[in-house]
Design a protein around this motif. Structure first.
Motif, PDB file in Angstrom:
ATOM      1  N   PHE A  33      50.123 -48.960  95.079  1.00  0.00           N
ATOM      2  CA  PHE A  33      49.372 -50.126  95.543  1.00  0.00           C
ATOM      3  C   PHE A  33      48.369 -50.570  94.493  1.00  0.00           C
ATOM      4  CE2 PHE A  33      50.484 -49.066 100.077  1.00  0.00           C
ATOM      5  CZ  PHE A  33      51.179 -50.232 100.276  1.00  0.00           C
ATOM      6  N   PHE A  34      47.716 -49.593  93.879  1.00  0.00           N
ATOM      7  CA  PHE A  34      46.772 -49.952  92.807  1.00  0.00           C
ATOM      8  C   PHE A  34      47.516 -50.579  91.631  1.00  0.00           C
ATOM      9  CE2 PHE A  34      43.873 -46.481  94.546  1.00  0.00           C
ATOM     10  CZ  PHE A  34      43.066 -47.395  95.181  1.00  0.00           C
ATOM     11  N   CYS A  52      50.126 -52.312  91.805  1.00  0.00           N
ATOM     12  CA  CYS A  52      50.426 -53.671  92.241  1.00  0.00           C
ATOM     13  C   CYS A  52      49.215 -54.571  92.001  1.00  0.00           C
ATOM     14  CB  CYS A  52      50.751 -53.591  93.726  1.00  0.00           C
ATOM     15  SG  CYS A  52      51.724 -54.911  94.342  1.00  0.00           S
ATOM     16  N   ASN A  53      48.031 -54.070  92.335  1.00  0.00           N
ATOM     17  CA  ASN A  53      46.797 -54.815  92.077  1.00  0.00           C
ATOM     18  C   ASN A  53      46.638 -55.110  90.588  1.00  0.00           C
ATOM     19  OD1 ASN A  53      44.285 -54.474  94.493  1.00  0.00           O
ATOM     20  ND2 ASN A  53      46.332 -53.682  94.819  1.00  0.00           N
ATOM     21  N   PHE A  66      48.881 -57.863  89.547  1.00  0.00           N
ATOM     22  CA  PHE A  66      48.325 -59.149  89.963  1.00  0.00           C
ATOM     23  C   PHE A  66      47.265 -59.623  88.977  1.00  0.00           C
ATOM     24  CE2 PHE A  66      48.921 -61.717  93.644  1.00  0.00           C
ATOM     25  CZ  PHE A  66      49.840 -61.023  94.415  1.00  0.00           C
ATOM     26  N   LYS A 101      44.532 -44.829 103.823  1.00  0.00           N
ATOM     27  CA  LYS A 101      44.750 -46.274 103.658  1.00  0.00           C
ATOM     28  C   LYS A 101      43.399 -47.001 103.585  1.00  0.00           C
ATOM     29  CE  LYS A 101      47.336 -49.958 103.723  1.00  0.00           C
ATOM     30  NZ  LYS A 101      48.245 -50.261 102.665  1.00  0.00           N
ATOM     31  N   CYS A 130      41.625 -46.594 100.238  1.00  0.00           N
ATOM     32  CA  CYS A 130      42.314 -47.372  99.196  1.00  0.00           C
ATOM     33  C   CYS A 130      41.967 -48.854  99.313  1.00  0.00           C
ATOM     34  CB  CYS A 130      43.823 -47.224  99.315  1.00  0.00           C
ATOM     35  SG  CYS A 130      44.376 -45.578  98.976  1.00  0.00           S
ATOM     36  N   VAL A 131      42.025 -49.351 100.559  1.00  0.00           N
ATOM     37  CA  VAL A 131      41.730 -50.777 100.740  1.00  0.00           C
ATOM     38  C   VAL A 131      40.283 -51.057 100.346  1.00  0.00           C
ATOM     39  CG1 VAL A 131      41.504 -52.618 102.449  1.00  0.00           C
ATOM     40  CG2 VAL A 131      43.505 -51.139 102.473  1.00  0.00           C
ATOM     41  N   ALA A 167      40.048 -51.131  96.569  1.00  0.00           N
ATOM     42  CA  ALA A 167      40.660 -52.336  96.000  1.00  0.00           C
ATOM     43  C   ALA A 167      39.782 -53.558  96.279  1.00  0.00           C
ATOM     44  CB  ALA A 167      42.057 -52.545  96.582  1.00  0.00           C
TER      45      ALA A 167
HETATM   46  C1  LIG Z   1      45.790 -53.675  96.370  1.00  0.00           C
HETATM   47  O1  LIG Z   1      45.567 -52.351  96.788  1.00  0.00           O
HETATM   48  C2  LIG Z   1      45.327 -52.205  98.182  1.00  0.00           C
HETATM   49  C3  LIG Z   1      44.897 -50.795  98.477  1.00  0.00           C
HETATM   50  O2  LIG Z   1      45.866 -49.851  98.192  1.00  0.00           O
HETATM   51  C4  LIG Z   1      46.565 -52.652  98.951  1.00  0.00           C
HETATM   52  O3  LIG Z   1      46.366 -52.502 100.333  1.00  0.00           O
HETATM   53  C5  LIG Z   1      46.859 -54.087  98.604  1.00  0.00           C
HETATM   54  O4  LIG Z   1      48.073 -54.490  99.209  1.00  0.00           O
HETATM   55  C6  LIG Z   1      46.961 -54.304  97.113  1.00  0.00           C
HETATM   56  N1  LIG Z   1      46.989 -55.736  96.873  1.00  0.00           N
HETATM   57  C7  LIG Z   1      47.710 -56.315  95.949  1.00  0.00           C
HETATM   58  C8  LIG Z   1      47.590 -57.772  95.861  1.00  0.00           C
HETATM   59  O5  LIG Z   1      48.414 -55.700  95.194  1.00  0.00           O
END
Ligand SMILES: *[C@@H]1O[C@H](CO)[C@@H](O)[C@H](O)[C@H]1NC(C)=O
Length: 317
Positions: free
Chosen positions: A62-63, A65-66, A69, A139, A142-143, A146
């Motif tokens: 997930f990170f 993915c951030n 972005f 979760k 993490c949120v 982020a």
């Molecule tokens: C960013 O990381 C958070 C926490 O893990 C996740 O919930 C979220 O979907 C991610 N957002 C993007 C845009 O990747």
């Protein structure tokens, strides 16, 4: 961004970019365009994979993915305009365009560093507290990490953008850089910028050195812990779970520090500018590669998607 008090025409800026021959411009255009397309392709692929495949719904991905972005936003705020300039030789940029570049670029810079710090903490928990991993890296946490990264990036960037938009530009409108970058703008402004420089120095500490220090600190803990593992196999396994992140940190950190030094003592030479273009586009381009080449999960996820798409097809993995 105002002109002088007696000037009523709104200010337009000129991005100096590079002084190359036409042939040089063409190769620059083609090179940067190709890298930009690869950056888009790589990062969009990472985002799609992480969203589509349940198996890799872990904090690390997930990170990641951030991070993808942020890479997409930062390159897109700078590169298309630079491509346009090298192609048409029209160097002007409107105030709004300039402000937008300033805002998105700073937002991403801070955001990336904070996300990398969150990832380092994630690796620390994975190696040093493996049994409580899912308890600690919930979760929710993490949120929160982020969201904090994005919010801090946004507020910091917004503050600088607003402060910069209040500056006066009487003498020069030529930005000796390849995009509207903060220190280049401050250096050509005719307002007194000393208090700004102090503010920037304080921020460099809290949003630059401090996260960097925390990343180093988590790796010190990680390495100490790995040393304690008895079996060679276990040591390797623990270490290899960190290599992708370590590579990314090096990828951002090494050139990042050079970039920072350059903006501090910049001589604004073409060679320097070329190096920073490379840094700003090569790092986001390599980032997805670092993660995918080193990573079994990503390959399995790709395979799973392809398989799903052609369940009745002749492909099998
Ligand atoms: C960013 O990381 C958070 C926490 O893990 C996740 O919930 C979220 O979907 C991610 N957002 C993007 C845009 O990747």
């Amino acid at each position: 961004m105002y002109g002088c008090p007696n000037q009523s025409i709104p200010v337009k800026f000129y991005i100096v970019a590079f002084s190359a021959s036409p042939a040089g411009h063409l190769s620059l255009f083609i090179g940067v365009l190709l890298m930009y397309l690869m950056t888009i392709l790589g990062n969009v692929t990472i985002i799609t994979l992480v969203c589509a495949v349940k198996k890799i719904h872990t904090p690390m991905y997930f990170f990641l993915c951030n991070l993808s972005f942020l890479d997409l936003i930062s390159t897109t705020s700078i590169i298309p305009k630079l491509l346009f300039i090298t192609l048409t030789q029209d160097h002007s940029i409107s105030i709004h365009g300039c402000i937008a570049q300033l805002f998105f670029f700073m937002l991403c810079g801070t955001g990336v560093l904070l996300i990398l710090t969150s990832m380092a903490y994630d690796r620390y928990v994975a190696v040093c507290r493996p049994l409580q991993y899912y308890l600690i890296m919930s979760k929710f946490l993490c949120v929160v990490m982020a969201v904090v990264s994005w919010l801090v990036g946004t507020f910091n960037s917004l503050m600088h953008t607003i402060l910069t938009s209040l500056l006066m530009f009487c003498i020069s409108h030529d930005i000796n850089n390849f995009f509207c970058e903060l220190s280049s703008l401050i250096s050509i402004s005719s307002s007194d910028a000393n208090s700004r420089k102090i503010l920037i120095a304080i921020e460099d500490f809290f949003l630059g050195f401090l996260p960097f220090f925390l990343i180093i600190l988590s790796y010190i803990f990680i390495i100490c812990n790995i040393m304690k593992i008895r079996s060679k196999h276990g040591r390797l396994k623990a270490f290899s779970s960190c290599t992708s992140h370590l590579l990314t940190v090096t990828l951002f950190g090494g050139p990042g520090i050079l970039f920072y030094i350059r903006t501090q003592f910049s001589h604004e030479e073409d060679k320097d500018k070329l190096l920073s273009v490379l840094f700003l586009i090569v790092v986001p381009m390599l980032n997805p590669l670092v993660y995918s080449l080193r990573n079994k999960d990503i390959w399995e996820a790709t395979a799973a998607i392809t398989k799903r798409k052609c369940t009745r097809g002749a492909f099998s993995f």
